[in-house]
Design a protein around this motif. Structure first.
Motif, short mmCIF file in Angstrom:
data_model
loop_
_atom_site.label_atom_id
_atom_site.label_comp_id
_atom_site.label_asym_id
_atom_site.label_seq_id
_atom_site.Cartn_x
_atom_site.Cartn_y
_atom_site.Cartn_z
N PRO A 151 0.83 -1.21 0.00
CA PRO A 151 0.00 0.00 0.00
C PRO A 151 0.87 1.26 0.00
N SER A 152 0.53 2.14 -0.91
CA SER A 152 1.26 3.41 -0.98
C SER A 152 0.35 4.47 -1.57
N THR A 153 0.73 5.71 -1.38
CA THR A 153 0.01 6.82 -1.96
C THR A 153 0.98 7.94 -2.25
N THR A 154 0.58 8.82 -3.14
CA THR A 154 1.37 10.01 -3.44
C THR A 154 0.59 11.22 -2.96
N ILE A 155 1.25 12.07 -2.21
CA ILE A 155 0.64 13.30 -1.70
C ILE A 155 1.29 14.47 -2.42
N SER A 156 0.48 15.24 -3.13
CA SER A 156 0.96 16.44 -3.82
C SER A 156 0.59 17.66 -2.98
N TYR A 157 1.47 18.66 -2.99
CA TYR A 157 1.20 19.88 -2.22
C TYR A 157 1.88 21.06 -2.88
N TYR A 158 1.39 22.24 -2.55
CA TYR A 158 1.89 23.48 -3.13
C TYR A 158 2.54 24.33 -2.03
N VAL A 159 3.72 24.82 -2.30
CA VAL A 159 4.42 25.73 -1.39
C VAL A 159 4.35 27.13 -2.02
N PRO A 160 3.61 28.08 -1.39
CA PRO A 160 3.41 29.40 -2.00
C PRO A 160 4.67 30.26 -2.08
N GLU A 161 5.61 30.07 -1.15
CA GLU A 161 6.88 30.78 -1.18
C GLU A 161 7.92 29.92 -0.48
N ALA A 162 9.17 30.08 -0.85
CA ALA A 162 10.23 29.27 -0.25
C ALA A 162 10.15 29.38 1.26
N SER A 163 10.05 28.24 1.94
CA SER A 163 9.91 28.25 3.39
C SER A 163 10.20 26.86 3.95
N GLN A 164 10.22 26.79 5.27
CA GLN A 164 10.36 25.50 5.94
C GLN A 164 9.07 24.72 5.72
N VAL A 165 9.21 23.42 5.41
CA VAL A 165 8.05 22.58 5.13
C VAL A 165 8.16 21.28 5.94
N THR A 166 7.06 20.92 6.59
CA THR A 166 6.96 19.60 7.21
C THR A 166 5.64 18.98 6.77
N LEU A 167 5.67 17.69 6.53
CA LEU A 167 4.48 16.93 6.16
C LEU A 167 4.50 15.67 7.02
N GLU A 168 3.49 15.53 7.88
CA GLU A 168 3.45 14.42 8.82
C GLU A 168 2.14 13.66 8.69
#
Length: 74
Positions: free
Chosen positions: A1-18
Protein backbone atom coordinates in the motif's frame (compact mmCIF):
# COMPACT_ATOMS: atom_id res chain seq x y z
CA UNK A 1 0.00 0.00 0.00
CA UNK A 2 1.26 3.41 -0.98
CA UNK A 3 0.01 6.82 -1.96
CA UNK A 4 1.37 10.01 -3.44
CA UNK A 5 0.64 13.30 -1.70
CA UNK A 6 0.96 16.44 -3.82
CA UNK A 7 1.20 19.88 -2.22
CA UNK A 8 1.89 23.48 -3.13
CA UNK A 9 4.42 25.73 -1.39
CA UNK A 10 3.41 29.40 -2.00
CA UNK A 11 6.88 30.78 -1.18
CA UNK A 12 10.23 29.27 -0.25
CA UNK A 13 9.91 28.25 3.39
CA UNK A 14 10.36 25.50 5.94
CA UNK A 15 8.05 22.58 5.13
CA UNK A 16 6.96 19.60 7.21
CA UNK A 17 4.48 16.93 6.16
CA UNK A 18 3.45 14.42 8.82
CA UNK A 19 1.00 11.53 9.01
CA UNK A 20 -0.86 11.05 12.30
CA UNK A 21 -3.21 8.28 13.38
CA UNK A 22 -6.80 8.95 14.51
CA UNK A 23 -5.58 9.48 18.10
CA UNK A 24 -3.18 12.23 16.96
CA UNK A 25 0.02 10.20 17.37
CA UNK A 26 2.76 10.75 14.81
CA UNK A 27 3.01 7.77 12.45
CA UNK A 28 5.58 9.08 9.98
CA UNK A 29 7.27 12.35 9.02
CA UNK A 30 7.36 12.38 5.23
CA UNK A 31 8.94 15.78 4.61
CA UNK A 32 11.12 17.92 6.87
CA UNK A 33 12.95 20.55 4.85
CA UNK A 34 14.42 23.77 6.15
CA UNK A 35 14.02 25.60 2.85
CA UNK A 36 11.82 24.13 0.13
CA UNK A 37 11.37 26.20 -3.04
CA UNK A 38 8.07 27.64 -4.18
CA UNK A 39 5.93 25.40 -6.38
CA UNK A 40 4.18 22.05 -6.56
CA UNK A 41 5.88 19.10 -4.88
CA UNK A 42 4.95 15.51 -4.19
CA UNK A 43 6.06 12.78 -1.84
CA UNK A 44 5.32 9.07 -1.66
CA UNK A 45 4.16 7.27 1.47
CA UNK A 46 4.92 3.58 1.55
CA UNK A 47 2.54 2.41 4.31
CA UNK A 48 4.05 -1.02 4.79
CA UNK A 49 3.50 -2.33 8.31
CA UNK A 50 0.81 0.29 9.02
CA UNK A 51 -2.66 -0.90 10.06
CA UNK A 52 -5.79 -0.07 8.07
CA UNK A 53 -7.63 2.95 9.40
CA UNK A 54 -8.18 6.70 9.20
CA UNK A 55 -5.10 8.90 9.14
CA UNK A 56 -4.55 12.66 8.98
CA UNK A 57 -1.73 14.27 7.08
CA UNK A 58 -0.64 17.74 8.19
CA UNK A 59 1.28 20.13 5.99
CA UNK A 60 3.09 23.10 7.55
CA UNK A 61 4.60 25.69 5.19
CA UNK A 62 5.99 28.80 6.84
CA UNK A 63 3.12 30.17 8.95
CA UNK A 64 0.36 28.15 7.21
CA UNK A 65 -0.94 24.69 8.02
CA UNK A 66 -3.55 22.38 6.49
CA UNK A 67 -4.84 18.95 7.47
CA UNK A 68 -6.57 16.33 5.35
CA UNK A 69 -7.98 12.92 6.21
CA UNK A 70 -7.18 9.75 4.32
CA UNK A 71 -8.20 6.13 4.68
CA UNK A 72 -5.74 3.28 4.46
CA UNK A 73 -7.31 -0.01 3.36
CA UNK A 74 -5.50 -3.29 2.99
Amino acid sequence: PSTTISYYVPEASQVTLEVDDAAGRLVRRLVDREKQPRGVHETHWMAQGIASGVYVYRLHTGDKAISKKMVLLR
